[in-house]
Every structure is written in C-alpha cells, then in structure tokens.
Design a protein around this motif. Structure first.
Motif, PDB file in Angstrom:
ATOM      1  N   TRP A 252      52.629  -9.959 -94.677  1.00 37.25           N
ATOM      2  CA  TRP A 252      52.056  -8.745 -94.119  1.00 37.25           C
ATOM      3  C   TRP A 252      50.551  -8.789 -94.296  1.00 37.25           C
ATOM      4  CZ3 TRP A 252      54.348  -5.746 -90.825  1.00 37.25           C
ATOM      5  CH2 TRP A 252      55.753  -5.745 -90.796  1.00 37.25           C
ATOM      6  N   ASP A 253      49.854  -8.207 -93.340  1.00 38.42           N
ATOM      7  CA  ASP A 253      48.394  -8.169 -93.408  1.00 38.42           C
ATOM      8  C   ASP A 253      47.987  -7.026 -94.337  1.00 38.42           C
ATOM      9  OD1 ASP A 253      45.705  -8.122 -93.094  1.00 38.42           O
ATOM     10  OD2 ASP A 253      45.735  -8.001 -90.898  1.00 38.42           O
ATOM     11  N   ALA A 254      47.969  -7.326 -95.654  1.00 44.74           N
ATOM     12  CA  ALA A 254      47.712  -6.284 -96.657  1.00 44.74           C
ATOM     13  C   ALA A 254      46.339  -5.650 -96.458  1.00 44.74           C
ATOM     14  CB  ALA A 254      47.816  -6.884 -98.056  1.00 44.74           C
ATOM     15  N   TYR A 255      45.367  -6.460 -96.050  1.00 45.12           N
ATOM     16  CA  TYR A 255      44.014  -5.945 -95.854  1.00 45.12           C
ATOM     17  C   TYR A 255      43.996  -4.878 -94.755  1.00 45.12           C
ATOM     18  CZ  TYR A 255      38.925  -5.927 -95.380  1.00 45.12           C
ATOM     19  OH  TYR A 255      37.610  -5.548 -95.341  1.00 45.12           O
ATOM     20  N   SER A 256      44.678  -5.151 -93.653  1.00 44.62           N
ATOM     21  CA  SER A 256      44.720  -4.163 -92.564  1.00 44.62           C
ATOM     22  C   SER A 256      45.466  -2.913 -92.999  1.00 44.62           C
ATOM     23  CB  SER A 256      45.400  -4.757 -91.329  1.00 44.62           C
ATOM     24  OG  SER A 256      44.608  -5.801 -90.826  1.00 44.62           O
ATOM     25  N   MET A 257      46.546  -3.107 -93.788  1.00 46.38           N
ATOM     26  CA  MET A 257      47.301  -1.943 -94.280  1.00 46.38           C
ATOM     27  C   MET A 257      46.388  -1.049 -95.111  1.00 46.38           C
ATOM     28  SD  MET A 257      50.810  -3.753 -95.477  1.00 46.38           S
ATOM     29  CE  MET A 257      51.407  -2.387 -96.451  1.00 46.38           C
ATOM     30  N   LEU A 258      45.605  -1.698 -95.959  1.00 45.55           N
ATOM     31  CA  LEU A 258      44.695  -0.965 -96.844  1.00 45.55           C
ATOM     32  C   LEU A 258      43.663  -0.185 -96.025  1.00 45.55           C
ATOM     33  CD1 LEU A 258      43.166  -2.285-100.081  1.00 45.55           C
ATOM     34  CD2 LEU A 258      41.570  -1.666 -98.301  1.00 45.55           C
ATOM     35  N   VAL A 259      43.026  -0.886 -95.077  1.00 44.18           N
ATOM     36  CA  VAL A 259      41.964  -0.236 -94.300  1.00 44.18           C
ATOM     37  C   VAL A 259      42.536   0.872 -93.419  1.00 44.18           C
ATOM     38  CG1 VAL A 259      40.192  -0.586 -92.554  1.00 44.18           C
ATOM     39  CG2 VAL A 259      40.483  -2.262 -94.381  1.00 44.18           C
TER      40      VAL A 259
ATOM     41  N   LEU B  78      40.195  -5.175-106.488  1.00 41.55           N
ATOM     42  CA  LEU B  78      38.759  -5.240-106.239  1.00 41.55           C
ATOM     43  C   LEU B  78      38.388  -6.416-105.331  1.00 41.55           C
ATOM     44  CD1 LEU B  78      37.303  -4.156-109.690  1.00 41.55           C
ATOM     45  CD2 LEU B  78      37.406  -2.847-107.565  1.00 41.55           C
ATOM     46  N   THR B  79      39.328  -7.371-105.145  1.00 38.32           N
ATOM     47  CA  THR B  79      39.042  -8.469-104.222  1.00 38.32           C
ATOM     48  C   THR B  79      38.900  -7.942-102.792  1.00 38.32           C
ATOM     49  OG1 THR B  79      41.376  -8.932-103.956  1.00 38.32           O
ATOM     50  CG2 THR B  79      40.217 -10.221-105.635  1.00 38.32           C
ATOM     51  N   ALA B  80      39.309  -6.679-102.560  1.00 31.91           N
ATOM     52  CA  ALA B  80      39.138  -6.076-101.230  1.00 31.91           C
ATOM     53  C   ALA B  80      37.671  -6.077-100.818  1.00 31.91           C
ATOM     54  CB  ALA B  80      39.686  -4.651-101.216  1.00 31.91           C
ATOM     55  N   PHE B  81      36.767  -5.976-101.823  1.00 29.52           N
ATOM     56  CA  PHE B  81      35.336  -5.962-101.517  1.00 29.52           C
ATOM     57  C   PHE B  81      34.846  -7.336-101.056  1.00 29.52           C
ATOM     58  CE2 PHE B  81      35.454  -2.127-104.167  1.00 29.52           C
ATOM     59  CZ  PHE B  81      34.690  -1.274-103.380  1.00 29.52           C
ATOM     60  N   LEU B  82      35.658  -8.377-101.316  1.00 30.08           N
ATOM     61  CA  LEU B  82      35.243  -9.739-100.967  1.00 30.08           C
ATOM     62  C   LEU B  82      35.687 -10.127 -99.556  1.00 30.08           C
ATOM     63  CD1 LEU B  82      36.020 -11.399-104.415  1.00 30.08           C
ATOM     64  CD2 LEU B  82      33.843 -10.493-103.607  1.00 30.08           C
TER      65      LEU B  82
ATOM     66  N   PHE C 207      41.201 -11.140 -99.946  1.00 30.00           N
ATOM     67  CA  PHE C 207      42.185 -10.126-100.327  1.00 30.00           C
ATOM     68  C   PHE C 207      43.584 -10.548 -99.881  1.00 30.00           C
ATOM     69  CE2 PHE C 207      44.516  -6.101 -99.790  1.00 30.00           C
ATOM     70  CZ  PHE C 207      44.378  -5.589-101.066  1.00 30.00           C
ATOM     71  N   ASN C 208      43.699 -10.973 -98.634  1.00 34.57           N
ATOM     72  CA  ASN C 208      45.018 -11.402 -98.145  1.00 34.57           C
ATOM     73  C   ASN C 208      45.494 -12.660 -98.870  1.00 34.57           C
ATOM     74  OD1 ASN C 208      45.663  -9.347 -96.487  1.00 34.57           O
ATOM     75  ND2 ASN C 208      44.939 -10.324 -94.600  1.00 34.57           N
ATOM     76  N   GLY C 209      44.538 -13.518 -99.235  1.00 30.03           N
ATOM     77  CA  GLY C 209      44.883 -14.708-100.002  1.00 30.03           C
ATOM     78  C   GLY C 209      45.466 -14.337-101.354  1.00 30.03           C
ATOM     79  N   TYR C 210      44.825 -13.330-101.994  1.00 31.11           N
ATOM     80  CA  TYR C 210      45.321 -12.845-103.298  1.00 31.11           C
ATOM     81  C   TYR C 210      46.719 -12.252-103.134  1.00 31.11           C
ATOM     82  CZ  TYR C 210      46.159  -8.815-106.358  1.00 31.11           C
ATOM     83  OH  TYR C 210      46.746  -7.868-107.137  1.00 31.11           O
ATOM     84  N   ALA C 211      46.903 -11.418-102.081  1.00 29.43           N
ATOM     85  CA  ALA C 211      48.196 -10.769-101.854  1.00 29.43           C
ATOM     86  C   ALA C 211      49.284 -11.803-101.619  1.00 29.43           C
ATOM     87  CB  ALA C 211      48.091  -9.808-100.671  1.00 29.43           C
TER      88      ALA C 211
END
Lengths: 241, 251
Positions: free
Chosen positions: A160-167, A53-57, A62-66
């Motif tokens: 890895w850029d998890a946020y970009s992977m997700l989007v 859910l940190t993706a919404f932040l 999100f990448n910091g969490y990952a």
C-alpha cells in the motif's frame, strides 16, 4: 478483651502474597504491572515515532520504511504480540484499580476534595480512555484500512502507498485535528506516567526524582510535538503529496 | 495585641451514630477570636449549641499541640486545612476573615467509617501496625546510649518516617483513599534501624496484605498525601516500600 478481638481481624485470604500472580493482583503489584507495561508501551511509541518522522524525508524513504517493516515478519509479529499482551494488561489493570479506588471511598466529600494534585495525574483515566479511542481509530485508518481516504490502487510492488494514505488523511482538517488531540492527551498521560513508573518500581533519589518529574513533562510533550508535527506539516503543505 | 472578633458561617457534617444517615448542617459562629485555634473555635461553637440546648458537634482531639494525631477534620476540602506541616489543632483562626464560609467534614474512606459527626474509626491503622509494624525481639532493659552505632544517614531516614502521628490525613487527601504514606512510613521507620532490619521483607509483605484487606485504595502518585501530611513525610517512603515489597517477592 473486646479490643483484642478487634485487633485480630485478619487479612481475608491467607497467603495473599503467596505467588507472583497474587502479587500482581494486589494494590502495589497491580501498579507494578502498570509500570512495566507502561515502559513497554512507551518504548514502542518512541520507536514508532522514529519511523513516522521519515515522512519528512519524502515519499520514497517513507514508503521504503513502511515496506521494510511489513516484510520483516518476525519483527512485525514480535512487536504485535508484545502489544497484544501489553495493552490489554495495562488497560484491564487500570480498570481494576479504578474500581478498587472508587470502592475505597464510597462517600465522596460533600463540598470538594481540594487536596493538591497535578491535573495530569488526576485525569489519567480520562487521558488514557481518549488515547485508547484514538488508537482504535488509528488502527482502523492505517492498519485495517477501513476508514479514511485510501489511494485508488496499491503500488506496483503490491504494497500500500502509505505515504499517500498519510497525506490524503491529514489533508482533512478533522482527521488531522483528531490526531493532534490524541497526541496532546498522550503527552498528558506520559507526563505523569513516566514519573510514576519509577515510583512504583521503587526508584527514588533525593536529587534526581524532582529532575525526573520535569524530564517526564519534557519527554511527554516532546513526543507530542514530534508526532503532531506530521499532520500539521501536511496541513501546512510542508509534507507535499 | 489586637483581637478582632469574627462572625463565620460553618457547614459541618453531622451524623448521629455509626449507622444513621448524615448530612451537612449550617451554623453561624459569633465572636470568634483570631487567636483561637480551629478546635477552640469548634469548642466555642459547641458552647453556643449547648446553651441553645442542641447536641454539640463530636470531633476527635487530644494533645492540641500537633503531636498526637487525633484531630481529623477536612477543612474547606483539605485535611487539617491546607497549611503546610500543621494539624487542625495548630491551625489558627487568623488565617480566616470575618464573614468566611467554612466547610468541615470527617475523613472519608471505606476503611475509616464515621462513628459520629466528625469522628471516624481509625482502627484499620492499628491492625496494619499489628500485622507487621513491630520488632519481634525481646529488647530487655534500655541499652546504653550509643552501644549500637547507627549512621547519621540511616538514623535520619528512620526519624523522618517515625515522625508519622498516624492521623490519617494522607488517606483523607488521597483521591484513591490510599494508605500508602502511613503504611510506608511505619515500615520505613523500623526498616532503617538494626533492630528492625532483619524482618524488613516479612514486615512489608504483612503490612501490605493487611492494608489491602482493610479496603484502602491504590497509590497513583498524586503526592496529595505528602502535601497535607502535618509531619511533612516524603513520598520517598512509598518508593522504598514498593522496592522492598518487590524484593520480598523473590525471597
């Protein structure tokens, strides 16, 4: 006399409940295994959701969490070890009991078995199998990184850029759709499992068991909505690249 | 009192003997009164069959007042026909209407082999009770009433479980052919009384072992058993059995 000898038909193996291992293989014990591993997997899923859910932040958080998760090796491998034990136990025990239960009714009813039972309860094997297929795809997507769209290069930090992977993944309706489907079936699975585990562990209360059945529905589908909100938010452009 | 006569189409499972192959067979029953019980309707059909020189349908029955646990028919896919708290002998034909098609099958489970037509062998239940569903103390003569005080709460729990008539509808209804409701009811009925309590953990271990040896399935908490139980025994007894069996592992 004939009746007396009939009555003397003993259990096949002598000390059937001699040890915990044999208990775990028995009909009641195997369900205790399902319940205990089920609780573990549910706790994992809940923690996993909190992270997601940190993706919404936004990208940074999100990448910091990952990255924090990836760099905390004891936590990561502790979790992985627990899953590597919990998942196979849950799945293999399920497969064993399904085989046992099929053998317990070699001839099905010619017309139909219309005895009432909730659909989610009757389809645990199906919902479980779809969730397993979803899990393998999800691992291939994010953990092994062999499917799905990937950013061209890792971040400067080496992560890895998890946020970009997700989007990038969820911008494709087919991928997002499969994730939502996986969550709906997980919700059905949990809506029965979360109630069932209490019963298998012998926890029953005249007042709270009916409440528990409703709570299992709310928690199961609540998790589903929360998880599915992420691919849907990407599709709707709420979570931006 | 009006007495409507119905004509019904029945599909009944026929099997000549234990080892013979069986199949569903169609029958038309005429002049069925709405006041008949389901078993009386079957008697009526059997008379028609005998008059034609055919072999009557074998089915289990005894008291015909819902307390012996002998009748055992899956009627339209539900053991005892799906009316809450009744056995097939207490199911009345007024619940059906003229021209209805009714499917009648025996209990289906590996542990309940079909002996003939709708009659199954339920001795697996006897063997489970013989394994642990008893109290092994000499009771002597009947004690004075209230000589051994038992709280209302415990007495109620015991009596609710003791209502089990051992018909086996729980097994027949269960998707897994699990006998948990029967086994747990038999254990709970003794476990809540001072005479039965000392053997509580031994009892559940022995009964669970015999249940597995008989080839019943596992409990998946469908609660179908509770829904079809003619004595409306709650799955509470199953949770209690599970808890006792878990505790028994540590003893």
């Amino acid at each position: 006399m004939a009746e007396a000898s009939e009555l003397r038909r003993e259990a096949a193996s002598e000390p059937l409940f001699g040890s915990l291992a044999t208990f775990a293989m028995s009909s009641v014990g195997s369900k205790v295994v399902m319940a205990v591993t089920g609780i573990g997997l549910w706790l994992f899923i809940t923690a996993h959701l909190a992270g997601n859910l940190t993706a919404f932040l936004g990208r940074e958080i999100f990448n910091g969490y990952a990255a924090a998760l990836h760099h905390n090796q004891p936590l990561l491998w502790g979790m992985r070890l627990a899953l590597l034990i919990g998942f196979p136990l849950h799945i293999l025990t399920a497969a064993r009991t399904v085989a046992l239960n099929r053998a317990a009714r070699p001839v099905e009813y010619a017309w139909a078995n219309k005895s009432p039972a909730r659909a989610a309860a009757k389809t645990m094997m199906l919902s479980g199998a779809v969730v397993l297929a979803f899990l393998l795809y999800h691992l291939a997507h994010f953990t092994w990184r062999v499917t799905g769209p990937m950013p061209a290069a890792p971040l400067p930090s080496g992560d890895w850029d998890a946020y970009s992977m997700l989007v990038m993944g969820f911008q494709r309706p087919l991928i997002a759709g499969f994730y939502v489907l996986g969550q709906v079936l997980l919700a059905a699975h949990l809506s029965h499992g979360l109630y069932s585990m209490f019963q298998h562990l012998g926890l029953w209360g005249r007042r709270w068991t009916p409440w528990l059945q409703s709570a299992a529905l709310v928690v199961g589908y609540g998790l589903c909505i929360a998880f599915a909100s992420i691919p849907l938010a990407v599709l709707l452009g709420i979570i931006k690249p | 009192m009006s007495d409507k006569k119905m004509k019904l189409k029945l599909h009944v499972y026929r099997q000549a003997s234990k080892d013979a192959a069986g199949a569903m067979k169609e029958y038309v029953v005429e002049d069925v009164s709405e006041h008949m019980s389901f078993l009386e309707m079957m008697d009526h059909l059997n008379e028609q069959l005998m008059n034609k020189g055919e072999e009557p349908i074998a089915f289990d029955h005894d008291c015909r007042e819902g307390i012996c646990g002998m009748c055992s028919m899956v009627i339209n896919g539900i053991p005892h026909g799906g009316h809450r708290g009744v056995t097939a002998c207490q199911l009345h034909m007024r619940h059906f209407k003229d021209g209805d098609e009714i499917f009648v099958e025996p209990w289906r489970a590996r542990a309940f082999p079909v002996l003939r037509d709708l009659v199954v062998d339920r001795q697996a239940f006897d063997r489970i009770v013989a394994a642990g569903g008893y109290v092994s103390i000499n009771t002597g003569g009947a004690p004075d009433a209230n000589a051994l005080p038992i709280s209302k709460k415990e007495a109620d729990l015991s009596m609710d479980a003791a209502a089990c008539i051992g018909c086996g509808a729980c097994v027949a209804a269960c998707k897994n052919a699990s006998a948990m409701l029967f086994v747990a009811a038999k254990a709970s009925h003794l476990n809540h009384l001072p005479q039965g309590e000392p053997e509580r953990y031994e009892r559940v271990k022995k009964m669970a072992a015999q249940m597995d040896a008989e080839g019943f399935g596992t409990c998946s908490n469908y609660s179908s058993c509770e829904a079809v139980c003619p004595k409306e025994i709650s799955v509470r007894v199953i949770a209690e059995f599970n808890r006792d069996l878990l505790k028994a592992q540590a003893k």
